[in-house]
Design a protein around this motif. Structure first.
Motif, PDB file in Angstrom:
ATOM      1  N   LEU A 157      37.459   9.292  41.891  1.00 46.09           N
ATOM      2  CA  LEU A 157      36.770   8.988  40.907  1.00 46.09           C
ATOM      3  C   LEU A 157      35.745  10.327  40.708  1.00 46.09           C
ATOM      4  O   LEU A 157      35.707  11.008  39.505  1.00 46.09           O
ATOM      5  CB  LEU A 157      36.443   7.719  41.715  1.00 46.09           C
ATOM      6  CG  LEU A 157      36.909   6.554  40.962  1.00 46.09           C
ATOM      7  CD1 LEU A 157      36.076   5.498  41.508  1.00 46.09           C
ATOM      8  CD2 LEU A 157      36.875   6.330  39.681  1.00 46.09           C
TER       9      LEU A 157
ATOM     10  N   GLU B 245      30.979   6.185  39.471  1.00 48.90           N
ATOM     11  CA  GLU B 245      31.297   4.942  39.807  1.00 48.90           C
ATOM     12  C   GLU B 245      31.761   5.352  41.284  1.00 48.90           C
ATOM     13  O   GLU B 245      32.344   4.235  42.107  1.00 48.90           O
ATOM     14  CB  GLU B 245      32.805   5.397  38.767  1.00 48.90           C
ATOM     15  CG  GLU B 245      32.762   4.600  37.095  1.00 48.90           C
ATOM     16  CD  GLU B 245      31.963   6.114  36.726  1.00 48.90           C
ATOM     17  OE1 GLU B 245      31.342   6.988  37.070  1.00 48.90           O
ATOM     18  OE2 GLU B 245      32.201   5.142  35.193  1.00 48.90           O
TER      19      GLU B 245
ATOM     20  N   GLN C  76      34.201  11.294  37.394  1.00 43.89           N
ATOM     21  CA  GLN C  76      33.327   9.588  37.293  1.00 43.89           C
ATOM     22  C   GLN C  76      32.076   9.851  38.407  1.00 43.89           C
ATOM     23  O   GLN C  76      32.726   8.718  39.654  1.00 43.89           O
ATOM     24  CB  GLN C  76      34.512   8.998  37.244  1.00 43.89           C
ATOM     25  CG  GLN C  76      35.234   8.626  36.202  1.00 43.89           C
ATOM     26  CD  GLN C  76      36.169   7.920  36.243  1.00 43.89           C
ATOM     27  OE1 GLN C  76      36.097   6.502  36.261  1.00 43.89           O
ATOM     28  NE2 GLN C  76      37.738   7.983  36.120  1.00 43.89           N
TER      29      GLN C  76
END
Length: 238
Positions: free
Chosen positions: A104, A112, A109
């Protein structure tokens, strides 16, 4: 605005960019070294289980997921890791969760990934793995300069006997720098230098940080004054 002021601001920005450049160069190694701890644990466990013919399937699934991630097929890697987490044996589900969080992060991201590491830090029974998850989450928060968010994760790792203390201090110092508090960053890095158990690799990296901070004018941390034993032992006159 005078030319001198403009030149000063440009010079300060160049110095800040040099520090950011240093961090970008070393971040993969810092994070990679931490992840290597998990890989080592998993490798040892995996070899033992392989000998007993109990974890061959989980091993194959996990390393297939790693290969997919390295090939850039993020969706397939995620699916493979989810399979290991749901069906794997031994330590492979744990390793898959760490790899999933790293995936991630590499995919941009960040929020996240931090949430994934935070989840690992709260529900794992092994204290060392919880500490590793906290440090990895803190490293992802460096660029944001959120000192409070980093401190909330690594404050419990700063004890002199904690094996993750210098990794935690490094993340904190870099975050302090990103937040513009160069004096606090220098003080934090000086604590790493003062640690007699620090590795040569870590000390070399911290010396680079300190050289940059000194060039930017960071104050030398004031030494802690020794207690006045004579005064403390004196009995007040009655």
């Amino acid at each position: 605005m005078s030319e001198e002021t403009i030149f000063t601001e440009v010079d300060e920005e160049l110095r800040r960019e040099r520090m950011r450049s240093i961090w970008r160069r070393v971040a993969p190694y810092v994070i990679g070294a931490a992840v290597a701890i998990v890989l080592l644990v998993a490798g040892n466990e995996g070899w033992s289980w392989w000998q007993k013919s109990n974890a061959a399937r989980s091993s194959d699934q996990f390393y297939t997921a790693v290969e997919l991630a390295e090939a850039g097929d993020v969706a397939a890697a995620e699916e493979a890791l989810n399979t290991v987490i749901a069906e794997g044996s031994g330590q492979y589900p744990l390793l898959a969760r760490f790899r999933q969080a790293a995936l991630l992060a590499s995919d941009g991201q960040t929020e996240e990934a931090v949430a994934a590491y935070d989840a690992l830090s709260t529900d794992l029974p092994d204290q060392r793995m919880r500490a590793l998850a906290l440090v990895l989450a803190a490293n992802l928060l460096v660029d944001a300069g959120d000192v409070g968010a980093v401190q909330s994760r690594i404050s419990g790792l700063l004890a002199p006997e904690d094996p993750m203390r210098n990794s935690a201090r490094e993340a904190l110092g870099l975050t302090q720098y990103a937040a513009g508090d160069i004096d606090a960053a220098r003080a934090t890095f000086e604590e790493i230098i003062a640690d007699p158990t620090g590795s040569m690799e870590t000390l070399s990296r911290i010396q680079l940080y300190l050289a940059q901070l000194i060039a930017e004018g960071a104050a030398d941390p004031a030494p802690v004054a020794a207690p006045d034993t004579a005064a403390s032992e004196a009995t007040p006159a009655e």
